[in-house]
Design a protein around this motif. Structure first.
Motif, short mmCIF file in Angstrom:
data_model
loop_
_atom_site.label_atom_id
_atom_site.label_comp_id
_atom_site.label_asym_id
_atom_site.label_seq_id
_atom_site.Cartn_x
_atom_site.Cartn_y
_atom_site.Cartn_z
N TRP A 1 0.78 -1.23 0.00
CA TRP A 1 0.00 0.00 0.00
C TRP A 1 0.82 1.29 0.00
O TRP A 1 0.36 2.32 0.46
N LYS A 2 2.04 1.22 -0.56
CA LYS A 2 2.82 2.44 -0.74
C LYS A 2 3.89 2.21 -1.80
O LYS A 2 4.25 1.08 -2.13
N PHE A 3 4.39 3.32 -2.33
CA PHE A 3 5.51 3.30 -3.26
C PHE A 3 6.75 3.79 -2.52
O PHE A 3 6.65 4.41 -1.46
N ASN A 4 7.92 3.55 -3.07
CA ASN A 4 9.16 3.92 -2.40
C ASN A 4 9.40 5.43 -2.34
O ASN A 4 10.22 5.89 -1.55
N GLN A 5 8.69 6.22 -3.16
CA GLN A 5 8.78 7.68 -3.09
C GLN A 5 7.38 8.25 -3.29
O GLN A 5 6.54 7.63 -3.93
N ASP A 6 7.17 9.44 -2.76
CA ASP A 6 5.89 10.13 -2.96
C ASP A 6 5.85 10.86 -4.29
O ASP A 6 4.80 11.05 -4.87
N THR A 7 7.04 11.32 -4.78
CA THR A 7 7.12 12.12 -5.99
C THR A 7 8.29 11.68 -6.85
O THR A 7 9.38 11.41 -6.33
N PHE A 8 8.05 11.63 -8.15
CA PHE A 8 9.07 11.34 -9.15
C PHE A 8 9.05 12.48 -10.15
O PHE A 8 7.98 13.04 -10.43
N GLU A 9 10.21 12.84 -10.73
CA GLU A 9 10.28 13.96 -11.67
C GLU A 9 10.95 13.55 -12.97
O GLU A 9 11.92 12.79 -12.96
N VAL A 10 10.42 14.08 -14.09
CA VAL A 10 11.01 13.90 -15.41
C VAL A 10 10.86 15.21 -16.18
O VAL A 10 10.11 16.10 -15.78
N LYS A 11 11.56 15.31 -17.32
CA LYS A 11 11.47 16.49 -18.17
C LYS A 11 10.45 16.26 -19.28
O LYS A 11 10.41 15.18 -19.89
N ALA A 12 9.63 17.26 -19.53
CA ALA A 12 8.62 17.18 -20.59
C ALA A 12 9.31 16.97 -21.94
O ALA A 12 10.34 17.58 -22.22
N GLY A 13 8.74 16.09 -22.75
CA GLY A 13 9.24 15.87 -24.10
C GLY A 13 10.45 14.97 -24.20
O GLY A 13 10.93 14.71 -25.30
N GLU A 14 10.96 14.47 -23.07
CA GLU A 14 12.12 13.58 -23.09
C GLU A 14 11.71 12.18 -22.68
O GLU A 14 10.91 12.00 -21.75
N GLU A 15 12.28 11.19 -23.37
CA GLU A 15 11.99 9.80 -23.00
C GLU A 15 12.54 9.50 -21.61
O GLU A 15 13.59 10.01 -21.23
N PHE A 16 11.82 8.66 -20.88
CA PHE A 16 12.30 8.17 -19.59
C PHE A 16 11.87 6.73 -19.45
O PHE A 16 10.92 6.27 -20.08
N THR A 17 12.60 6.00 -18.64
CA THR A 17 12.33 4.59 -18.43
C THR A 17 11.87 4.35 -17.01
O THR A 17 12.48 4.87 -16.07
N VAL A 18 10.80 3.59 -16.86
CA VAL A 18 10.31 3.19 -15.55
C VAL A 18 10.71 1.74 -15.32
O VAL A 18 10.37 0.87 -16.12
N ASN A 19 11.47 1.51 -14.26
CA ASN A 19 11.77 0.15 -13.80
C ASN A 19 10.87 -0.10 -12.60
O ASN A 19 10.97 0.61 -11.60
N PHE A 20 9.99 -1.08 -12.71
CA PHE A 20 9.01 -1.33 -11.66
C PHE A 20 9.25 -2.68 -11.01
O PHE A 20 9.51 -3.67 -11.67
N LYS A 21 9.12 -2.69 -9.67
CA LYS A 21 9.32 -3.91 -8.90
C LYS A 21 8.35 -3.95 -7.73
O LYS A 21 8.14 -2.94 -7.06
N SER A 22 7.76 -5.10 -7.47
CA SER A 22 6.95 -5.31 -6.27
C SER A 22 7.86 -5.92 -5.21
O SER A 22 8.33 -7.05 -5.37
N ALA A 23 8.11 -5.18 -4.14
CA ALA A 23 8.96 -5.68 -3.06
C ALA A 23 8.17 -6.52 -2.07
O ALA A 23 8.72 -7.40 -1.42
N GLU A 24 6.89 -6.24 -1.96
CA GLU A 24 6.03 -6.95 -1.01
C GLU A 24 4.63 -7.01 -1.62
O GLU A 24 4.09 -5.99 -2.03
N GLY A 25 4.06 -8.18 -1.71
CA GLY A 25 2.74 -8.34 -2.30
C GLY A 25 2.81 -8.34 -3.82
O GLY A 25 3.88 -8.42 -4.41
N PHE A 26 1.65 -8.25 -4.46
CA PHE A 26 1.58 -8.24 -5.92
C PHE A 26 0.89 -6.96 -6.35
O PHE A 26 -0.24 -6.68 -5.97
N HIS A 27 1.60 -6.13 -7.11
CA HIS A 27 1.11 -4.82 -7.52
C HIS A 27 1.39 -4.60 -8.99
O HIS A 27 2.15 -5.32 -9.62
N GLY A 28 0.82 -3.56 -9.51
CA GLY A 28 1.11 -3.06 -10.84
C GLY A 28 1.06 -1.56 -10.76
O GLY A 28 0.76 -0.99 -9.71
N ILE A 29 1.38 -0.87 -11.88
CA ILE A 29 1.29 0.58 -11.86
C ILE A 29 0.70 1.09 -13.16
O ILE A 29 0.82 0.47 -14.21
#
Length: 129
Positions: free
Chosen positions: A54-82
């Motif tokens: 029931w939580k993510f490792n950070q409350d806020t993530f930042e990226v630049k508009a118009g630039e590609e970024f990669t999301v690496n996602f992992k469930s450390a406890e339980g089964f989740h998606g995003i």
């Protein structure tokens, strides 16, 4: 009497599914029922988002508009998606995905797998500058 038993069995089954979805151990991978997606080619910013019950490792993530970024996602406890509100981004198991958001603003990152009693509170912010 039969109707009451049917409701009771349904309620117990639903409760069991909810408890194992988010609070369950990650033995799905050991049983071969869950496979991680191949890592996306990383360009630009990399966001490492980790979910636990029931939580993510950070409350806020930042990226630049118009630039590609990669999301690496992992469930450390339980089964989740995003998912990322306002986009077609979604992962329902561990993995990586590259995307680009052109419009600056704040976007909700949310768990897209019903995972238990505090599922609705499982949100973070993606700030696109």
């Amino acid at each position: 009497m039969t109707k009451k038993w049917g409701l009771l069995v349904s309620a117990v089954a639903l409760s069991a599914m909810m408890l194992t979805a988010c609070g369950g151990e990650k033995d799905q991978a050991a049983n071969g029922t869950q496979t991680a997606a191949a890592p996306a080619s990383t360009t630009g910013t990399v966001l490492n988002i980790e979910a636990s019950n029931w939580k993510f490792n950070q409350d806020t993530f930042e990226v630049k508009a118009g630039e590609e970024f990669t999301v690496n996602f992992k469930s450390a406890e339980g089964f989740h998606g995003i998912g990322i509100e306002g986009t077609d981004f979604e992962l329902q198991k561990e993995g990586s995905k590259t995307l680009k958001i052109d419009k600056a603003g704040e976007y909700n990152i949310f768990c897209n797998v019903i995972c238990g009693p505090d599922h609705g509170k499982m949100v973070a912010k993606l700030v696109v500058k």
